[in-house]
Scaffold this motif. Structure first.
Motif, PDB file in Angstrom:
ATOM      1  N   LEU A  38     -48.408 -31.904   4.995  1.00 54.74           N
ATOM      2  CA  LEU A  38     -49.199 -33.179   4.506  1.00 54.74           C
ATOM      3  C   LEU A  38     -49.325 -32.935   2.920  1.00 54.74           C
ATOM      4  O   LEU A  38     -49.793 -31.900   2.522  1.00 54.74           O
ATOM      5  N   LEU A  39     -49.191 -33.787   2.119  1.00 54.48           N
ATOM      6  CA  LEU A  39     -49.290 -33.977   0.947  1.00 54.48           C
ATOM      7  C   LEU A  39     -48.433 -32.509   0.240  1.00 54.48           C
ATOM      8  O   LEU A  39     -48.754 -31.913  -0.900  1.00 54.48           O
ATOM      9  N   LYS A  41     -48.551 -29.602   1.215  1.00 51.22           N
ATOM     10  CA  LYS A  41     -49.371 -28.628   1.109  1.00 51.22           C
ATOM     11  C   LYS A  41     -50.037 -28.032   2.483  1.00 51.22           C
ATOM     12  O   LYS A  41     -50.185 -26.724   2.624  1.00 51.22           O
ATOM     13  N   PHE A  42     -50.549 -29.117   3.007  1.00 46.11           N
ATOM     14  CA  PHE A  42     -51.203 -28.863   4.251  1.00 46.11           C
ATOM     15  C   PHE A  42     -50.615 -28.948   5.464  1.00 46.11           C
ATOM     16  O   PHE A  42     -49.663 -30.111   5.684  1.00 46.11           O
ATOM     17  N   VAL A  45     -54.183 -32.223   9.531  1.00 47.23           N
ATOM     18  CA  VAL A  45     -55.476 -32.905   8.950  1.00 47.23           C
ATOM     19  C   VAL A  45     -56.472 -32.054   8.799  1.00 47.23           C
ATOM     20  O   VAL A  45     -57.335 -32.222   7.991  1.00 47.23           O
ATOM     21  N   ASP A  47     -56.588 -28.847   8.346  1.00 48.29           N
ATOM     22  CA  ASP A  47     -56.319 -27.949   6.979  1.00 48.29           C
ATOM     23  C   ASP A  47     -56.757 -29.038   5.680  1.00 48.29           C
ATOM     24  O   ASP A  47     -57.492 -28.309   5.011  1.00 48.29           O
ATOM     25  N   LEU A  48     -56.487 -30.022   5.747  1.00 46.94           N
ATOM     26  CA  LEU A  48     -56.635 -30.911   4.590  1.00 46.94           C
ATOM     27  C   LEU A  48     -58.214 -31.280   4.318  1.00 46.94           C
ATOM     28  O   LEU A  48     -58.792 -31.100   3.469  1.00 46.94           O
ATOM     29  N   THR A  49     -58.680 -31.552   5.553  1.00 50.32           N
ATOM     30  CA  THR A  49     -60.349 -31.745   5.921  1.00 50.32           C
ATOM     31  C   THR A  49     -61.090 -30.491   5.216  1.00 50.32           C
ATOM     32  O   THR A  49     -62.059 -30.637   4.464  1.00 50.32           O
ATOM     33  N   TYR A  52     -60.655 -30.119   1.603  1.00 44.34           N
ATOM     34  CA  TYR A  52     -61.710 -31.374   0.638  1.00 44.34           C
ATOM     35  C   TYR A  52     -63.177 -30.631   0.569  1.00 44.34           C
ATOM     36  O   TYR A  52     -63.811 -30.630  -0.289  1.00 44.34           O
TER      37      TYR A  52
END
Length: 199
Positions: A38-39, A41-42, A45, A47-49, A52
């Protein structure tokens, strides 16, 4: 007709194989989809959270550090200004001490009126005040005022002497009266006229 049916039956399994192949490809893509980032890099979701939230926490620390640095900078600036002001006050004290020692014999700085006048001049001009020039100007002014007062006294005394030494007599045509003005108040023409009448 039998041929048509055979062809239909032959073609139907071929269609089934194509659809099976397409389904297998779609499943393969679905299975490979989670492995895509995702994006860029991640992996998920979650991992993205987490990333952030970590970024927000890090930004909070940076904001707090920036606030502390600004407070410290303001404190250093205030201390620098106070230090410069203290140096300026010290320099002014030294200048005043030098001037008062130099003019100790005439005792100018012992006189409260002179001290107030010098203080007002120093507040107005600051470091640009030349003590020698200032005292020279004050001395010249005082000397001129004393000279003017002495001249005024001298003129008044001369007038009073002249008036008291004059004798007024009556002659047959008119009587003379003393002048209404003092001699120092008369114009040169009026003085000449008075002298002509009296002589």
């Amino acid at each position: 007709m039998e041929e048509i049916q055979e062809q239909n039956s032959v073609t139907e399994p071929a269609n089934t194989e194509n659809s099976n192949t397409e389904t297998a490809q779609n499943e393969g893509q679905a299975q490979s989809a989670p492995s895509e980032l995702l994006l860029g890099k991640f992996k998920s979701v979650d991992d993205l959270t987490k990333a952030y939230q970590e970024l927000e926490r890090h930004q909070g620390f940076q904001s707090q550090e920036l606030g502390q640095l600004r407070e410290q900078g303001a404190a250093i600036n205030n201390i620098t200004q106070l230090w410069a002001k203290e140096k300026e006050i010290q320099a002014a004290k030294e200048e005043l001490m030098q001037a008062s020692q130099k003019y100790d014999k005439p005792e100018y700085f012992q006189d409260p009126a002179f001290r107030e006048m010098y203080k007002a001049a120093y507040l107005a001009l600051g470091k640009n005040l030349d003590a020698d020039k200032f005292i020279g100007l004050v001395e010249n002014y005082v000397a001129s005022r004393i000279y003017a007062k002495e001249k005024e006294k001298s003129a008044k005394n001369e007038t009073e002497k002249a008036i008291s030494s004059m004798t007024f007599s009556k002659n047959n045509t008119s009587s003379l009266t003393p002048p209404s003005k003092r001699l120092d108040e008369m114009t040169p023409k009026e003085v000449d006229e008075l002298l002509e009448r009296l002589i």
